[in-house]
Design a protein around this motif. Structure first.
Motif, short mmCIF file in Angstrom:
data_model
loop_
_atom_site.label_atom_id
_atom_site.label_comp_id
_atom_site.label_asym_id
_atom_site.label_seq_id
_atom_site.Cartn_x
_atom_site.Cartn_y
_atom_site.Cartn_z
N VAL A 196 0.84 -1.20 0.00
CA VAL A 196 0.00 0.00 0.00
C VAL A 196 0.88 1.25 0.00
O VAL A 196 0.68 2.16 -0.82
CB VAL A 196 -0.97 0.00 1.22
CG1 VAL A 196 -1.58 1.37 1.43
CG2 VAL A 196 -2.05 -1.06 1.04
N ASP A 197 1.85 1.31 0.90
CA ASP A 197 2.75 2.47 0.97
C ASP A 197 3.53 2.66 -0.32
O ASP A 197 3.60 3.77 -0.86
CB ASP A 197 3.75 2.31 2.12
CG ASP A 197 3.15 2.59 3.48
OD1 ASP A 197 2.11 3.27 3.55
OD2 ASP A 197 3.73 2.12 4.48
N THR A 256 2.88 1.55 -3.36
CA THR A 256 2.00 1.89 -4.48
C THR A 256 1.59 3.34 -4.41
O THR A 256 1.60 4.05 -5.44
CB THR A 256 0.77 0.96 -4.50
OG1 THR A 256 1.21 -0.39 -4.56
CG2 THR A 256 -0.13 1.26 -5.68
N ARG A 296 -3.78 4.52 5.10
CA ARG A 296 -3.03 3.27 5.01
C ARG A 296 -3.84 2.12 5.60
O ARG A 296 -3.96 1.05 5.00
CB ARG A 296 -1.69 3.40 5.72
CG ARG A 296 -0.85 2.14 5.71
CD ARG A 296 0.46 2.31 6.46
NE ARG A 296 1.25 3.39 5.91
CZ ARG A 296 1.53 4.52 6.56
NH1 ARG A 296 1.09 4.71 7.79
NH2 ARG A 296 2.25 5.46 5.99
N LEU A 346 -6.85 1.35 3.33
CA LEU A 346 -6.45 0.66 2.10
C LEU A 346 -6.07 -0.79 2.40
O LEU A 346 -6.42 -1.69 1.63
CB LEU A 346 -5.31 1.41 1.41
CG LEU A 346 -5.71 2.75 0.79
CD1 LEU A 346 -4.48 3.58 0.47
CD2 LEU A 346 -6.56 2.54 -0.45
N ALA A 347 -5.35 -1.02 3.49
CA ALA A 347 -5.01 -2.40 3.86
C ALA A 347 -6.28 -3.19 4.16
O ALA A 347 -6.42 -4.36 3.75
CB ALA A 347 -4.06 -2.41 5.07
N VAL A 359 -7.88 -4.28 1.01
CA VAL A 359 -7.21 -5.45 0.41
C VAL A 359 -7.73 -6.73 1.05
O VAL A 359 -8.11 -7.68 0.35
CB VAL A 359 -5.67 -5.35 0.56
CG1 VAL A 359 -5.00 -6.66 0.15
CG2 VAL A 359 -5.13 -4.18 -0.24
N ALA A 398 -2.93 -6.76 -3.71
CA ALA A 398 -2.83 -5.55 -2.90
C ALA A 398 -2.54 -4.33 -3.77
O ALA A 398 -3.14 -3.26 -3.57
CB ALA A 398 -1.74 -5.71 -1.83
N ARG A 399 -1.67 -4.49 -4.73
CA ARG A 399 -1.34 -3.37 -5.63
C ARG A 399 -2.57 -2.97 -6.44
O ARG A 399 -2.89 -1.79 -6.55
CB ARG A 399 -0.19 -3.75 -6.54
CG ARG A 399 0.28 -2.62 -7.42
CD ARG A 399 1.51 -2.99 -8.24
NE ARG A 399 1.96 -1.88 -9.01
CZ ARG A 399 1.41 -1.48 -10.16
NH1 ARG A 399 0.38 -2.12 -10.64
NH2 ARG A 399 1.90 -0.45 -10.82
N THR A 418 -5.19 -1.28 -4.20
CA THR A 418 -4.73 0.05 -3.79
C THR A 418 -4.85 1.05 -4.92
O THR A 418 -5.36 2.15 -4.72
CB THR A 418 -3.27 -0.03 -3.29
OG1 THR A 418 -3.21 -0.95 -2.18
CG2 THR A 418 -2.77 1.33 -2.85
#
Length: 193
Positions: A37-38, A40, A53, A56-57, A60, A89-90, A93
């Motif tokens: 996440v960070d 991306t 953050r 977003l996590a 996912v 995850a990418r 995000t």
């Protein structure tokens, strides 16, 4: 890298609905998901807060459990579970960042305000004017023109597109390439870090 026995057992336990299996999977991969996440967000030039953050996590992991763990059931097991989760995850995000930017842009449009749908405020873009002007010497042509207009003049992507006669969707990639060159050619104290 291949799927490890540990990850295979964890995945099977999770898909079979065994007690605490989901929690074990989350514990094992939360660090990876947060890192993705960070990374991306940084790669897309978006500054995120701690709350962003976490949201977003959570998005996912919500994607993984949706429709009875469909994303995990679709895993073909031809690579490591970490690799597979990194891709998911990418994608999640990026999708969520784009959605949030669109919503923010719509909100500004509804309020009658004009604001570029990126996290760099005009103030942030021009606060390091002397440093940016020095770094422009390492750029040439279109990249220098785009960086100058965005960071020093505070123009939006649309304004830069009109002035330079280039597609608006090429501005972001041009800025990214220029920032990469600046990071390579200059010290670690870059505002583009």
């Amino acid at each position: 890298m291949a799927l490890t026995d540990t990850d295979r057992k964890l995945l099977d336990s999770c898909l079979d609905g065994e007690p605490c299996a989901w929690e074990a999977l989350v514990d094992r991969f939360i660090g990876l998901v947060v890192h993705v996440v960070d990374h991306t967000a940084r790669a897309k030039g978006v500054d995120i807060t701690v709350e962003d953050r976490e949201d977003l996590a959570a998005d996912v992991f919500a994607r993984l459990v949706r429709k009875d763990f469909r994303a995990l059931r679709d895993f073909r097991r031809k690579c490591s579970l970490a690799t597979y989760l990194t891709v998911i995850a990418r994608r999640v995000t990026i999708r969520q960042l784009h959605r949030r930017i669109r919503e923010r842009s719509l909100q500004f449009a509804l309020n009658g305000e004009t604001k570029t749908p990126v996290t760099w405020t005009v103030e942030k873009r021009i606060e390091d004017r002397d440093q940016i002007e020095a770094w422009l010497e390492s750029l040439s042509g279109l990249e220098a023109d785009v960086v100058r207009r965005f960071h020093l003049e505070g123009l939006s992507y649309e304004e830069i597109s009109r002035q330079l006669g280039i597609p608006v969707n090429s501005i972001g990639p041009t800025l990214s390439r220029a920032r990469l060159k600046i990071r390579r050619n200059n010290s670690a104290d870059s505002v583009f870090q």
